[in-house]
Motif scaffolding. Structure first.
Motif, mmCIF file in Angstrom:
data_model
loop_
_atom_site.group_PDB
_atom_site.id
_atom_site.type_symbol
_atom_site.label_atom_id
_atom_site.label_comp_id
_atom_site.label_asym_id
_atom_site.label_seq_id
_atom_site.Cartn_x
_atom_site.Cartn_y
_atom_site.Cartn_z
ATOM 1 N N CYS A 32 2.349 -1.396 -11.236
ATOM 2 C CA CYS A 32 3.234 -2.015 -10.237
ATOM 3 C C CYS A 32 2.466 -2.800 -9.183
ATOM 4 O O CYS A 32 3.062 -3.283 -8.212
ATOM 5 N N GLY A 33 1.137 -2.878 -9.323
ATOM 6 C CA GLY A 33 0.342 -3.723 -8.424
ATOM 7 C C GLY A 33 0.184 -3.191 -7.014
ATOM 8 O O GLY A 33 -0.101 -3.948 -6.092
ATOM 9 N N MET A 34 0.376 -1.872 -6.817
ATOM 10 C CA MET A 34 0.206 -1.323 -5.461
ATOM 11 C C MET A 34 -1.245 -0.908 -5.222
ATOM 12 O O MET A 34 -2.030 -0.763 -6.162
ATOM 13 N N GLN A 35 -1.535 -0.675 -3.949
ATOM 14 C CA GLN A 35 -2.873 -0.192 -3.593
ATOM 15 C C GLN A 35 -2.705 1.195 -2.979
ATOM 16 O O GLN A 35 -1.919 1.352 -2.032
ATOM 17 N N ALA A 36 -3.399 2.192 -3.536
ATOM 18 C CA ALA A 36 -3.270 3.561 -2.995
ATOM 19 C C ALA A 36 -4.298 3.758 -1.882
ATOM 20 O O ALA A 36 -5.478 3.461 -2.061
ATOM 21 N N ILE A 37 -3.822 4.265 -0.746
ATOM 22 C CA ILE A 37 -4.738 4.538 0.375
ATOM 23 C C ILE A 37 -5.231 5.987 0.296
ATOM 24 O O ILE A 37 -6.413 6.263 0.360
ATOM 25 N N GLU A 38 -4.282 6.910 0.177
ATOM 26 C CA GLU A 38 -4.646 8.323 -0.003
ATOM 27 C C GLU A 38 -3.708 8.925 -1.035
ATOM 28 O O GLU A 38 -2.499 8.639 -1.021
ATOM 29 N N VAL A 39 -4.272 9.725 -1.936
ATOM 30 C CA VAL A 39 -3.456 10.425 -2.926
ATOM 31 C C VAL A 39 -3.683 11.917 -2.683
ATOM 32 O O VAL A 39 -4.719 12.476 -3.043
ATOM 33 N N ASP A 60 2.455 0.683 3.612
ATOM 34 C CA ASP A 60 3.780 0.078 3.418
ATOM 35 C C ASP A 60 4.779 1.124 2.938
ATOM 36 O O ASP A 60 5.971 1.010 3.223
ATOM 37 N N LEU A 61 4.297 2.120 2.186
ATOM 38 C CA LEU A 61 5.196 3.167 1.676
ATOM 39 C C LEU A 61 4.484 4.512 1.745
ATOM 40 O O LEU A 61 3.317 4.628 1.342
ATOM 41 N N THR A 62 5.200 5.524 2.248
ATOM 42 C CA THR A 62 4.643 6.878 2.310
ATOM 43 C C THR A 62 5.507 7.792 1.456
ATOM 44 O O THR A 62 6.728 7.831 1.633
ATOM 45 N N VAL A 63 4.888 8.499 0.526
ATOM 46 C CA VAL A 63 5.614 9.430 -0.338
ATOM 47 C C VAL A 63 5.365 10.827 0.220
ATOM 48 O O VAL A 63 4.209 11.262 0.317
ATOM 49 N N SER A 115 0.835 -1.210 0.000
ATOM 50 C CA SER A 115 0.000 0.000 0.000
ATOM 51 C C SER A 115 0.869 1.259 0.000
ATOM 52 O O SER A 115 2.008 1.247 0.482
ATOM 53 N N VAL A 116 0.324 2.332 -0.554
ATOM 54 C CA VAL A 116 1.071 3.590 -0.667
ATOM 55 C C VAL A 116 0.171 4.755 -0.265
ATOM 56 O O VAL A 116 -1.040 4.740 -0.523
ATOM 57 N N PHE A 117 0.778 5.738 0.375
ATOM 58 C CA PHE A 117 0.060 6.938 0.860
ATOM 59 C C PHE A 117 0.852 8.152 0.368
ATOM 60 O O PHE A 117 2.045 8.258 0.643
ATOM 61 N N PHE A 118 0.212 9.041 -0.349
ATOM 62 C CA PHE A 118 0.897 10.232 -0.877
ATOM 63 C C PHE A 118 0.527 11.478 -0.070
ATOM 64 O O PHE A 118 -0.656 11.829 0.020
ATOM 65 N N ILE A 130 -0.824 12.332 -8.548
ATOM 66 C CA ILE A 130 -1.909 11.581 -9.203
ATOM 67 C C ILE A 130 -1.377 10.719 -10.356
ATOM 68 O O ILE A 130 -1.672 9.512 -10.413
ATOM 69 N N PRO A 131 -0.537 11.250 -11.264
ATOM 70 C CA PRO A 131 0.010 10.357 -12.292
ATOM 71 C C PRO A 131 0.840 9.218 -11.701
ATOM 72 O O PRO A 131 0.810 8.100 -12.216
ATOM 73 N N LEU A 132 1.565 9.494 -10.612
ATOM 74 C CA LEU A 132 2.381 8.425 -10.025
ATOM 75 C C LEU A 132 1.512 7.369 -9.344
ATOM 76 O O LEU A 132 1.814 6.173 -9.410
ATOM 77 N N ALA A 133 0.422 7.805 -8.718
ATOM 78 C CA ALA A 133 -0.499 6.828 -8.120
ATOM 79 C C ALA A 133 -1.096 5.959 -9.229
ATOM 80 O O ALA A 133 -1.247 4.737 -9.063
#
Ligand code: SF4
Length: 427
Positions: free
Chosen positions: A320-327, A369-372, A299-302, A310-313
């Protein structure tokens, strides 16, 4: 030819509700853009009218001590200027006289506003007009603001490019204008793909030199390579140019969709499109598949920072098979980012602007799992056990188009792999 992308017409996030918050924000200011802009415009000089803080920011963001003649500097506003005791316009004239007398290679001079110059309401547009009269035609003087008041760091490039559009010569030529500062090698790849399809002439804003053949008019169509160019987009439309709205060229899919929209505008047939793009697309897919192994299912949180969110999400979730939690994005301009929103599956919270404490609460609760995020948030979040990616790296690193698609996925997978290795070391 069935896999040539056409944009989905429904099911995306374009009409999803957006959480809008305003409060304390954690972002760099627009002066940061000077670091990459001065490399692109080889006869330009960026003169920041600011404080010692601004000078320190530039020096540390540049990351190097400068031994050669630099192409940016800071005219420091002293206490007498800030207190209104000195005539800042006269002082500025003196500094510019000295600079241009010493640096005869300068053809474009940008007077860059900052928080302090805005606070004392120093009129840099008046100064730029006065200096243009004095130094034309050998030097063109323009101004823009890099202030951190209510702005984010990529707006510096937008403000700079927007300042150049009104003074571009008029043309009636049918042409494609690519808009956005890219590393030279990436720009060459983009122009090469387009010219192989027979599209042209292709011109690029910013051009490397002031005496380039850059011009604009009603027969100009333009494609943005960066999603943070809202003001430049508006200025180009004011000059009669027409925007080709497209997803941004991140990843194989984004690059193909971006090229496809331009190819359609220029009447390129499917066979030509396939011939030019098939090999680099295959390379990009392979590179992404390898680089994204550790991203799949994560999972990823921006947090809002670079305006690339938004383009990266879209890239991370679809390729890349990730799940976005917040963009989170500083601004959501649907005229620019709409095609990416169309391709982003519904599900993540879309947020615009920031109240950093509330957003941190949401992030901590979600434990992605990852925070940008920006540099200021990354260290505290790492200390809390969250893996982070610095958003600013995405602007400094070549990440656009096919040949960089694997590197783009790699930028996100690196912090996760590093954490895995650290945990193995602990055991
Ligand atoms: Fe700081 Fe403002 Fe100067 Fe940026 S422009 S370095 S935010 S004072």
């Amino acid at each position: 030819m069935n896999d040539l992308p056409r944009l989905p017409t429904s099911g995306g996030c374009r009409d999803e509700p957006i959480l809008k918050q305003r409060g304390q924000r954690e972002v760099f200011c627009g002066l940061t853009g000077i670091i990459w802009l001065h490399r692109k415009m080889q006869d330009a000089f960026f003169l920041v009218i600011g404080s010692r803080t601004c000078a320190h920011l530039l020096q540390s963001a540049a990351g190097v001590m400068i031994f050669a003649e630099p192409r940016f500097g800071t005219a420091i506003l002293e206490e007498t200027d800030l207190a209104g005791l000195a005539d800042a316009q006269t002082e500025l004239d003196k500094v510019v006289d000295q600079l241009l007398a010493r640096r005869t290679d300068i053809r474009q001079l940008f007077l860059v506003g900052s928080c302090p110059s805005e606070v004392i309401k120093l009129d840099l547009s008046r100064a730029a007009e006065r200096m243009t009269e004095k130094y034309a035609p050998s030097v063109r003087v323009l101004n823009f603001s890099g202030s951190g008041i209510e702005t984010t760091f990529t707006q510096g490039e937008d403000a700079c490019l927007a300042s150049m559009v009104p003074v571009l010569p008029e043309t009636n030529e049918r042409q494609l204008l690519l808009v956005g500062a890219l590393p030279d090698v990436v720009e060459e790849q983009a122009v090469s793909l387009l010219t192989q399809m027979g599209i042209g002439p292709v011109r690029v804003l910013p051009a490397p030199r002031a005496d380039s053949d850059l011009s604009v008019g009603t027969e100009t169509v333009f494609a943005l390579t960066q999603p943070f160019l809202g003001d430049t987009h508006a200025e180009l439309e004011r000059r009669g140019a027409r925007h080709i709205a497209a997803p941004f060229p991140f990843g194989e899919e984004g690059t193909t969709a971006w090229l496809r929209m331009i190819a359609d505008e220029f009447g390129v047939d499917d066979a030509t499109f396939e011939r030019v793009t098939a090999a680099p697309r295959a390379r990009a897919r392979k590179a992404i598949a390898q680089a994204s192994v550790s991203l799949r299912g994560k999972s990823v949180f921006f947090f809002p920072d670079s305006q690339l969110e938004i383009p990266l999400a879209r890239f991370l979730t679809r390729e890349c098979g990730m799940q976005a939690i917040e963009v989170g994005a500083p601004f959501i301009h649907k005229g620019i980012i709409g095609p990416d929103l169309d391709m982003l599956a519904q599900g993540p919270v879309l947020s615009e602007g920031q109240d950093v404490d509330l957003q941190l609460d949401r992030c901590r609760a979600a434990r992605p799992d990852l925070t940008v995020c920006g540099l200021g948030l990354a260290n505290p979040l790492e200390a809390e056990g969250l893996s982070t990616k610095w958003a600013i790296e995405l602007v400094f690193t070549p990440v656009h188009f096919y040949e960089q698609a694997g590197d783009l996925a790699g930028l996100f997978s690196r912090p996760l792999r590093r954490d895995d290795l650290l945990q193995l070391g602990v055991r």
